[in-house]
Motif scaffolding. Structure first.
Motif, PDB file in Angstrom:
ATOM      1  N   VAL A   1       9.703  -8.448  -5.142  1.00 26.14           N
ATOM      2  CA  VAL A   1       8.489  -8.923  -5.886  1.00 26.14           C
ATOM      3  C   VAL A   1       7.829  -7.617  -6.038  1.00 26.14           C
ATOM      4  O   VAL A   1       8.146  -6.630  -5.661  1.00 26.14           O
ATOM      5  CB  VAL A   1       7.705  -9.929  -5.079  1.00 26.14           C
ATOM      6  N   GLU A   2       6.728  -7.724  -6.980  1.00 30.07           N
ATOM      7  CA  GLU A   2       5.783  -6.387  -7.272  1.00 30.07           C
ATOM      8  C   GLU A   2       4.432  -6.673  -6.705  1.00 30.07           C
ATOM      9  O   GLU A   2       3.847  -7.644  -7.035  1.00 30.07           O
ATOM     10  CB  GLU A   2       5.618  -6.184  -8.820  1.00 30.07           C
ATOM     11  N   PRO A   3       4.127  -6.102  -5.616  1.00 25.15           N
ATOM     12  CA  PRO A   3       2.885  -6.437  -4.837  1.00 25.15           C
ATOM     13  C   PRO A   3       1.882  -5.867  -5.938  1.00 25.15           C
ATOM     14  O   PRO A   3       1.731  -4.715  -6.260  1.00 25.15           O
ATOM     15  CB  PRO A   3       2.963  -5.748  -3.636  1.00 25.15           C
ATOM     16  N   ILE A   4       0.629  -6.685  -5.980  1.00 24.42           N
ATOM     17  CA  ILE A   4      -0.623  -6.214  -6.624  1.00 24.42           C
ATOM     18  C   ILE A   4      -1.652  -6.252  -5.829  1.00 24.42           C
ATOM     19  O   ILE A   4      -1.970  -7.306  -5.410  1.00 24.42           O
ATOM     20  CB  ILE A   4      -1.042  -7.294  -7.878  1.00 24.42           C
ATOM     21  N   LEU A   5      -2.392  -4.900  -5.566  1.00 29.02           N
ATOM     22  CA  LEU A   5      -3.393  -5.092  -4.532  1.00 29.02           C
ATOM     23  C   LEU A   5      -4.667  -5.703  -5.181  1.00 29.02           C
ATOM     24  O   LEU A   5      -5.200  -5.123  -6.425  1.00 29.02           O
ATOM     25  CB  LEU A   5      -3.613  -3.717  -4.101  1.00 29.02           C
ATOM     26  N   VAL A   6      -5.364  -6.795  -4.504  1.00 33.48           N
ATOM     27  CA  VAL A   6      -6.762  -7.023  -5.137  1.00 33.48           C
ATOM     28  C   VAL A   6      -7.546  -6.599  -3.863  1.00 33.48           C
ATOM     29  O   VAL A   6      -7.368  -6.783  -2.549  1.00 33.48           O
ATOM     30  CB  VAL A   6      -6.663  -8.671  -5.047  1.00 33.48           C
TER      31      VAL A   6
ATOM     32  N   VAL B   1      -1.565  -9.257  -3.070  1.00 33.25           N
ATOM     33  CA  VAL B   1      -1.956  -8.900  -1.532  1.00 33.25           C
ATOM     34  C   VAL B   1      -3.301  -8.319  -1.553  1.00 33.25           C
ATOM     35  O   VAL B   1      -3.928  -7.810  -2.536  1.00 33.25           O
ATOM     36  CB  VAL B   1      -0.679  -7.723  -1.137  1.00 33.25           C
ATOM     37  N   GLY B   2      -3.500  -8.152  -0.222  1.00 31.85           N
ATOM     38  CA  GLY B   2      -4.952  -7.471   0.002  1.00 31.85           C
ATOM     39  C   GLY B   2      -5.799  -7.822   1.315  1.00 31.85           C
ATOM     40  O   GLY B   2      -5.122  -8.647   1.996  1.00 31.85           O
ATOM     41  N   PRO B   3      -6.569  -7.185   1.540  1.00 34.23           N
ATOM     42  CA  PRO B   3      -7.373  -7.630   2.840  1.00 34.23           C
ATOM     43  C   PRO B   3      -7.932  -9.018   2.750  1.00 34.23           C
ATOM     44  O   PRO B   3      -8.029  -9.692   1.634  1.00 34.23           O
ATOM     45  CB  PRO B   3      -8.442  -6.531   3.166  1.00 34.23           C
TER      46      PRO B   3
ATOM     47  N   ARG C   1       1.487   2.280   0.642  1.00 36.34           N
ATOM     48  CA  ARG C   1       2.681   2.602   1.435  1.00 36.34           C
ATOM     49  C   ARG C   1       3.475   1.401   1.841  1.00 36.34           C
ATOM     50  O   ARG C   1       4.704   1.509   2.144  1.00 36.34           O
ATOM     51  CB  ARG C   1       2.291   3.413   2.740  1.00 36.34           C
ATOM     52  N   ALA C   2       2.943   0.155   1.569  1.00 35.01           N
ATOM     53  CA  ALA C   2       3.735  -1.311   1.886  1.00 35.01           C
ATOM     54  C   ALA C   2       4.142  -1.658   0.547  1.00 35.01           C
ATOM     55  O   ALA C   2       4.814  -2.631   0.404  1.00 35.01           O
ATOM     56  CB  ALA C   2       2.684  -2.274   2.426  1.00 35.01           C
ATOM     57  N   GLY C   3       4.166  -0.966  -0.646  1.00 31.03           N
ATOM     58  CA  GLY C   3       4.647  -1.276  -1.825  1.00 31.03           C
ATOM     59  C   GLY C   3       3.870  -1.673  -2.856  1.00 31.03           C
ATOM     60  O   GLY C   3       4.326  -1.758  -4.025  1.00 31.03           O
ATOM     61  N   ALA C   4       2.313  -1.501  -2.924  1.00 26.00           N
ATOM     62  CA  ALA C   4       1.572  -1.913  -3.907  1.00 26.00           C
ATOM     63  C   ALA C   4       1.618  -1.233  -4.995  1.00 26.00           C
ATOM     64  O   ALA C   4       1.764   0.405  -4.607  1.00 26.00           O
ATOM     65  CB  ALA C   4       0.130  -2.141  -3.442  1.00 26.00           C
ATOM     66  N   THR C   5       1.726  -1.542  -6.392  1.00 29.77           N
ATOM     67  CA  THR C   5       1.702  -0.580  -7.552  1.00 29.77           C
ATOM     68  C   THR C   5       0.479  -0.768  -8.316  1.00 29.77           C
ATOM     69  O   THR C   5       0.336   0.338  -9.141  1.00 29.77           O
ATOM     70  CB  THR C   5       3.165  -0.788  -8.294  1.00 29.77           C
ATOM     71  N   ARG C   6      -0.080  -1.712  -8.258  1.00 30.64           N
ATOM     72  CA  ARG C   6      -1.182  -1.869  -9.330  1.00 30.64           C
ATOM     73  C   ARG C   6      -2.649  -2.360  -8.671  1.00 30.64           C
ATOM     74  O   ARG C   6      -2.579  -2.838  -7.562  1.00 30.64           O
ATOM     75  CB  ARG C   6      -1.175  -2.774 -10.575  1.00 30.64           C
ATOM     76  N   LEU C   7      -3.735  -1.950  -9.167  1.00 28.23           N
ATOM     77  CA  LEU C   7      -5.027  -2.449  -8.420  1.00 28.23           C
ATOM     78  C   LEU C   7      -5.471  -3.564  -9.361  1.00 28.23           C
ATOM     79  O   LEU C   7      -5.870  -3.131 -10.665  1.00 28.23           O
ATOM     80  CB  LEU C   7      -5.807  -1.215  -8.371  1.00 28.23           C
ATOM     81  N   LEU C   8      -6.050  -4.584  -8.768  1.00 32.01           N
ATOM     82  CA  LEU C   8      -6.749  -5.596  -9.464  1.00 32.01           C
ATOM     83  C   LEU C   8      -8.247  -5.592  -8.932  1.00 32.01           C
ATOM     84  O   LEU C   8      -8.058  -6.275  -7.563  1.00 32.01           O
ATOM     85  CB  LEU C   8      -6.169  -6.907  -9.661  1.00 32.01           C
ATOM     86  N   ALA C   9      -9.350  -5.295  -9.375  1.00 34.01           N
ATOM     87  CA  ALA C   9     -10.491  -5.218  -8.850  1.00 34.01           C
ATOM     88  C   ALA C   9     -11.251  -6.398  -9.094  1.00 34.01           C
ATOM     89  O   ALA C   9     -11.276  -7.146 -10.271  1.00 34.01           O
ATOM     90  CB  ALA C   9     -11.381  -4.028  -9.265  1.00 34.01           C
TER      91      ALA C   9
END
Length: 350
Positions: free
Chosen positions: A232-237, A130-132, A256-264
């Motif tokens: 599912v597990e959301p990963i923020l990109v 997920v991400g913008p 707040r929408a469920g993301a748990t990890r950050l992938l830069a």
């Protein structure tokens, strides 16, 4: 305080020497005639600015000045960390008994952040990327699938992006090369059905999602329905190099929408990592992996406190004191903030 003696034939000459070297703030400590009554001798003093600043800081804070903390602070300021987060990192560095700035920074990051790379072998839950818009979700999905496929794992790839023109075709081009079947889902119920039909067939499953506006309530509500529909597990990109304050708000919204990890992503085109650190802090997100080049086959690296610290504190600014850096430091990246993209490439070969 700096003391120095000056001898001259006359008082005026001696005073000129004092002003020339010590400046107008010099204080005359004593004056006396030279031996034999020929000429004068002046002892003058001046406060050392840095020493005075350190003394004031120690009195006000109760903390002794730390050269290591100063090195870390300078580098964090270069990377553009928000002031509150910067002070928290520096405060951690001050209380550590570590004589190398890079390792002290690594220890502080390890204490303040969590590091959890995506599993390389198997996961019971699919990962929703997920991400913008424009963060690099589709190419990241392809990179994750390629890494798993090259490691010999069974991989499932699903596209839930029916919004962006060409998104499905772009991902399909990669999955064809990787010999992976691409499944398509349109909405939460469709995604639930696709994942139910493929349950147990794959070691790892990655789901590409549409770019969502973190400040749009409808977009975030849609994301929550996707997350809830299929466990599912959301990963923020998130692309590195953006505005740190903006990144904190984006990360908080996705968390707040469920993301748990950050992938830069885009670390190969970024010199300052303040936005990445600020985002992880604001959303309480675990650092997972980072995208270091545009290549699908080897474009991702896991990240840990030491590798992140070496991108923040250049080896030339490490500020070692009495003890040498740990022996294992030669295995990690020794780079400046301006050269870290080169280090990522070298790290992949080590």
């Amino acid at each position: 305080m700096r003391l120095k003696c000056y001898a001259a034939d006359t008082m005026a000459e001696a005073m000129a020497m004092v002003r020339a070297e010590l400046g107008d703030d010099a204080i005359i400590v004593s004056t006396q005639r030279a031996a034999g009554g020929q000429g004068v001798r002046i002892t003058a003093a001046v406060e050392e600015p840095m020493a005075l600043d350190d003394e004031i800081e120690q009195v006000l804070t109760g903390v002794e000045p730390s050269p290591i903390a100063d090195v870390v602070r300078d580098n964090l300021e270069y990377h553009g960390l928000p002031p509150a987060l910067l002070e928290r990192v520096v405060a951690k560095v001050r209380v550590l008994e570590v004589a190398d700035a890079t390792m002290a920074c690594a220890a502080a990051l390890d204490d303040l952040f969590s590091f959890a790379p995506l599993p390389p072998r198997k996961s019971p839950r699919p990962f929703l990327i997920v991400g913008p818009p424009g963060a690099g979700k589709t190419i990241t999905t392809a990179k994750l699938a390629a890494r798993a496929k090259l490691a010999g794992r069974s991989v499932g790839v699903v596209t839930a992006d029916s919004v962006r023109a060409g998104a499905t075709e772009q991902l399909a081009a990669f999955t064809r090369i990787l010999d992976i079947e691409l499944s398509k889902a349109r909405g939460p119920e469709s995604l639930r059905q696709v994942l139910q039909d493929s349950a147990g067939l794959h070691d790892l499953t990655f789901i590409d999602s549409p770019g969502l506006n973190p400040f749009n309530n409808n977009d975030m509500a849609f994301l929550r329905t996707l997350v809830e529909a299929a466990d599912v597990e959301p990963i923020l990109v998130l692309a590195a190099g953006g505005d740190a304050i903006e990144a904190t708000e984006i990360a908080d919204s996705f968390a707040r929408a469920g993301a748990t990890r950050l992938l830069a992503t885009r670390l190969d085109m970024t010199r300052r990592l303040g936005a990445v650190l600020a985002a992880a802090d604001a959303g309480q997100l675990m650092f997972s992996d980072v995208s270091v080049n545009p290549h699908v086959a080897n474009g991702l690296c896991a990240i840990n406190p030491v590798s992140l610290a070496r991108l923040i504190v250049p080896s030339g600014d490490a500020g070692g004191l009495d003890e040498p850096p740990p022996q294992e430091s030669s295995k990690h990246w020794k780079v400046s903030g301006k050269e870290h993209h080169t280090a990522w490439r070298e790290a992949r070969q080590s």
